[in-house]
Design an enzyme around this catalytic site. Structure first.
Site, PDB file in Angstrom:
ATOM      1  N   HIS A   1       8.795  -0.849   5.963  1.00  0.00           N
ATOM      2  CA  HIS A   1       9.755  -0.540   7.018  1.00  0.00           C
ATOM      3  C   HIS A   1       9.109   0.200   8.181  1.00  0.00           C
ATOM      4  O   HIS A   1       9.635   0.160   9.293  1.00  0.00           O
ATOM      5  CB  HIS A   1      10.923   0.255   6.444  1.00  0.00           C
ATOM      6  CG  HIS A   1      11.879  -0.587   5.663  1.00  0.00           C
ATOM      7  ND1 HIS A   1      13.236  -0.371   5.646  1.00  0.00           N
ATOM      8  CD2 HIS A   1      11.680  -1.675   4.877  1.00  0.00           C
ATOM      9  CE1 HIS A   1      13.828  -1.272   4.882  1.00  0.00           C
ATOM     10  NE2 HIS A   1      12.893  -2.078   4.401  1.00  0.00           N
TER      11      HIS A   1
ATOM     12  N   HIS B   1       9.282  -8.003  -3.408  1.00  0.00           N
ATOM     13  CA  HIS B   1      10.368  -7.907  -4.388  1.00  0.00           C
ATOM     14  C   HIS B   1       9.884  -8.108  -5.824  1.00  0.00           C
ATOM     15  O   HIS B   1      10.690  -8.245  -6.732  1.00  0.00           O
ATOM     16  CB  HIS B   1      11.468  -8.906  -4.023  1.00  0.00           C
ATOM     17  CG  HIS B   1      12.202  -8.526  -2.783  1.00  0.00           C
ATOM     18  ND1 HIS B   1      13.217  -9.281  -2.242  1.00  0.00           N
ATOM     19  CD2 HIS B   1      12.066  -7.449  -1.962  1.00  0.00           C
ATOM     20  CE1 HIS B   1      13.668  -8.696  -1.150  1.00  0.00           C
ATOM     21  NE2 HIS B   1      12.980  -7.584  -0.954  1.00  0.00           N
TER      22      HIS B   1
END
Length: 728
Positions: A92, A259
């Site tokens: 992020h 993920h």
């Protein structure tokens, strides 16, 4: 009320109704004065690159490895390992990057500041950074927050068994928020279709934005506007990742690789979560999102509102993501927080619980995860990665490195022992200097040769500006080094006037060849250097025409890139849609031309005075695209005079718009009505805007000619050397 309790100040400096409140459309120059020495606490002679070179990187990594599995009671680690949290933090930090203007990204450590520190997509990353504080505190100035955030993501991957592609330091911290356009919405996560929507037509995302909603990094994991449609979500994924310079293969690798680790958090309703860091009370000390659900942490954590763990080994690298994606059919369900997610049909409980070793769960996925199976193009890539784990690992390693280093610019800025040896096309590679460089005598001789070719001041200046002004301080791309102005796509850009450019380049190549052929010691001049040198010769001649002798500084050392070293598609995003310095607009835009000028100046790291003096100088030097006469407020073009300012400020001239769009103006003699000049919004703003007029008055004064030339040369030299990281 007693005298002791009466405050003599009802309001403090900076409060009250602002100029922006009164005049919301006023041109904002504040973006040109961000990140100055006034906000930087470091000593004037502090050199972060030198400080980083003294860092014991291995020791930092050892401390980070220890941190990964040292769970803290105040913010416990999922599965006993902070790896997933730190991968998300690094992702992020870097993932705000966008290709359209190069803004965002990990450089500067902007995740520490508003608005990013309070975006809904960054919930709980305040805790991640706070976990890192003891390490940052220990190593102090030798590692920036910007570098530490990315290094921590790398170490997190390595600690979970993944071999990364490499790591480069060199990201100096900033000390205040960037002023970046993140969208026009007034509400976090506002859905599309409203009056401030970033979408038009058939879900066409506004440029330069690269996220689907205000406060998200990329896409809504529940699907477009929360609609759990994996195929529709694939459109959003492809668009947003492409705007961050990722192709389909890199996109699949990043989503699946990221993920593979950790989990999402949606233990209960979002109504339990308190205000974000910027809105939280002083007692929270910069932390936000305090939750009243259960303990508010650990198993009770609420972050995205989704409750998904993708793999059976969430703290270990594996191919489980694809195994689960393709092994099960999926049915729509909701998280405990009420968010749309998917659960495997008829599946056993093979997913560990993050905090209770006796519990297992069925596999779960996000809507955007299923896009990798149900979008045809993504599905082919996903199956190939599923069947070829080594290929997947390599693709993720490379994509992760690109994600976390894309905004660093060329390899010349990379620092540290883990910089990968391989040169990558997206790094805009430039050959290393492999020959003796020209000296002062050569520079003088080459200037004379250039001026003897018959090329005009306008041609020399325009070409040098076109070459250097592609630079973007945001992602450190572009600039004169490499001489890519002679290669596709730059040589064909409308703003560069291809036919006229070809003539100048052919002439300069002749000068280059003659010089290089005459050398007996291997000395050479690159075309990249010669283009800048020719521009300097043009500026010096123009100053001489104004009666002022001045030498434009010049430092050789640029090299020429090849077409094979140039990614045409990646380079295309550097094409100017507007360059107010050359009075150029590619087409009509909603954003006023003067605002686009300021945006360009900010990307060139210019101050308002530097922007002002460059516009005034380039106008009288005839640098306008298409030889336009707009803003050429002089009867002696090619002379570096302050005529632009003197004539713009002349009250004997009355200006009136002559276009329906109010973008072209005529300046008529107040007494006779005769047309004296024409100008654009970019020209007239220097007489209209109060701050810019104040600057124009400095350069338009009777005693300003010498200062004007001196300041123009300084600003010109700055632009010519913006990409010379080797000179720092």
């Amino acid at each position: 009320m007693s005298n002791e309790t009466k405050c003599p100040f009802n309001h403090t400096a900076g409060s009250g109704t602002t100029n922006k409140d009164w005049w919301p459309n006023q041109l904002n120059l504040n973006v040109l004065h961000r990140h100055s020495a006034l906000s930087d606490p470091m000593d004037p002679d502090f050199d972060y690159a030198e400080a980083f070179k003294k860092l014991d990187l291995a020791a930092v990594k050892q401390d980070l490895h220890a941190l990964m599995t040292t769970s803290q009671d105040w913010w416990p680690a999922d599965f006993g390992h902070y790896g997933g949290l730190f991968v998300r933090m690094a992702w992020h930090s870097a993932g705000t990057y966008r290709t359209a203007d190069g803004r965002g990204g990990a450089g500067g450590g902007q995740q520490r500041f508003a608005p990013l520190n309070s975006w809904p997509d960054n919930v709980s990353l305040d805790k991640a950074r706070r976990l890192l504080w003891p390490i940052k505190q220990k190593y102090g100035r030798n590692i920036s927050w910007a570098d530490l955030l990315i290094l921590t993501g790398n170490v997190a991957l390595e600690s979970m068994g993944f071999k990364t592609f490499g790591y480069a330091g060199g990201r100096a911290d900033t000390w205040e928020p960037d002023d970046v356009y993140w969208g026009s919405e007034k509400i976090w996560l506002e859905l599309s279709g409203g009056p401030n929507s970033r979408y038009t037509g058939k879900r066409e995302l506004e440029s330069p934005l690269a996220a689907v909603q205000m406060g998200l990094i990329y896409v809504n994991p529940e699907g477009p506007d929360g609609n759990p449609d994996p195929v529709a979500a694939a459109h959003d994924i492809r668009e947003t990742f492409a705007r961050m310079a990722m192709n389909d293969e890199e996109t699949v690798a990043l989503i699946a690789g990221g993920h593979t680790f950790g989990k999402t958090h949606g233990a209960g309703p979002a109504s339990n979560v308190g205000p974000e860091p910027e809105a939280a009370g002083l007692e929270e000390q910069g932390l936000g999102w305090k939750s009243t659900f259960g303990t508010g942490k650990g198993k009770d954590t609420i972050t995205s509102g989704l409750e998904v763990t993708w793999t059976s080994t969430p703290t270990k690298w594996s191919n489980d993501f694809f195994k689960h994606l393709f092994s099960y059919e999926w049915e729509l369900t909701k998280s405990p927080a009420g968010a749309h997610q998917w659960v495997a049909k008829d599946a056993g409980e093979v997913i560990p619980d993050a905090y209770d070793a006796s519990k297992k769960h069925r596999p779960t996925m996000l809507t955007t995860d299923l896009s990798l199976r149900f979008d045809p193009a993504y599905e082919k890539i996903s199956r190939r990665f599923y069947e070829n784990p080594a290929e997947f690992a390599d693709a993720f390693a490379r994509a992760w490195f690109k994600l976390t280093h894309r905004d660093m610019g060329p390899r010349a800025r990379y620092l540290g022992p883990e910089v990968p040896a391989e040169h990558l096309l997206w790094q805009d590679p430039i050959p290393a200097v492999d020959h003796p460089l020209i000296d002062a005598a050569d520079v003088a001789a080459l200037k004379a040769k250039v001026l003897a070719t018959g090329l005009s001041v306008s041609q020399l200046v325009s070409t040098a500006w076109a070459s250097a002004a592609t630079f973007r301080g945001s992602d450190k791309r572009g600039g004169a080094n490499g001489a890519r102005i002679r290669l596709a796509p730059q040589k064909d850009w409308e703003v560069n006037q291809p036919a006229a450019l070809a003539t100048v380049l052919e002439t300069l190549e002749g000068v280059q060849k003659a010089f290089n052929d005459a050398q007996t010691d291997g000395k050479k001049v690159s075309l990249a250097d010669l283009i800048v040198l020719a521009g300097a010769a043009g500026v010096e001649q123009a100053a001489k025409n104004a009666g002022i002798a001045i030498s434009v500084p010049f430092a050789p050392g640029r090299m020429d890139a090849s077409q094979e070293e140039t990614d045409v598609d990646a380079m295309a995003v550097l094409e100017p849609v507007a360059d107010g310095f050359r009075n150029y607009l590619k087409s009509a835009y909603k954003t006023p031309a003067e605002a686009l000028l300021v945006d360009k100046a900010q990307l060139l790291t210019l101050t308002a005075p530097e922007m002002t003096v460059l516009v005034g100088g380039l106008r009288v030097l005839g640098a306008n695209v298409g030889d336009s006469k707009h803003g050429v407020f002089t009867d002696r073009p090619g002379t570096l005079s302050n005529d632009f300012f003197a004539n713009l400020l002349d009250m004997g001239t009355e200006w009136k718009p002559v276009s329906a769009a109010n973008d072209v103006f005529e300046g008529r003699d107040r007494a006779t009505g005769a047309v004296k000049w024409t100008g654009t919004r970019v020209d007239l703003i220097f007489g209209s805007h109060s701050q810019l007029r104040a600057l124009a008055e400095v350069y338009g004064s009777a005693d300003a000619q010498e200062k004007f030339v001196r300041d123009f040369v300084a600003a010109w030299n700055k632009v010519m050397n913006l990409d010379r990281f080797d000179l720092a």
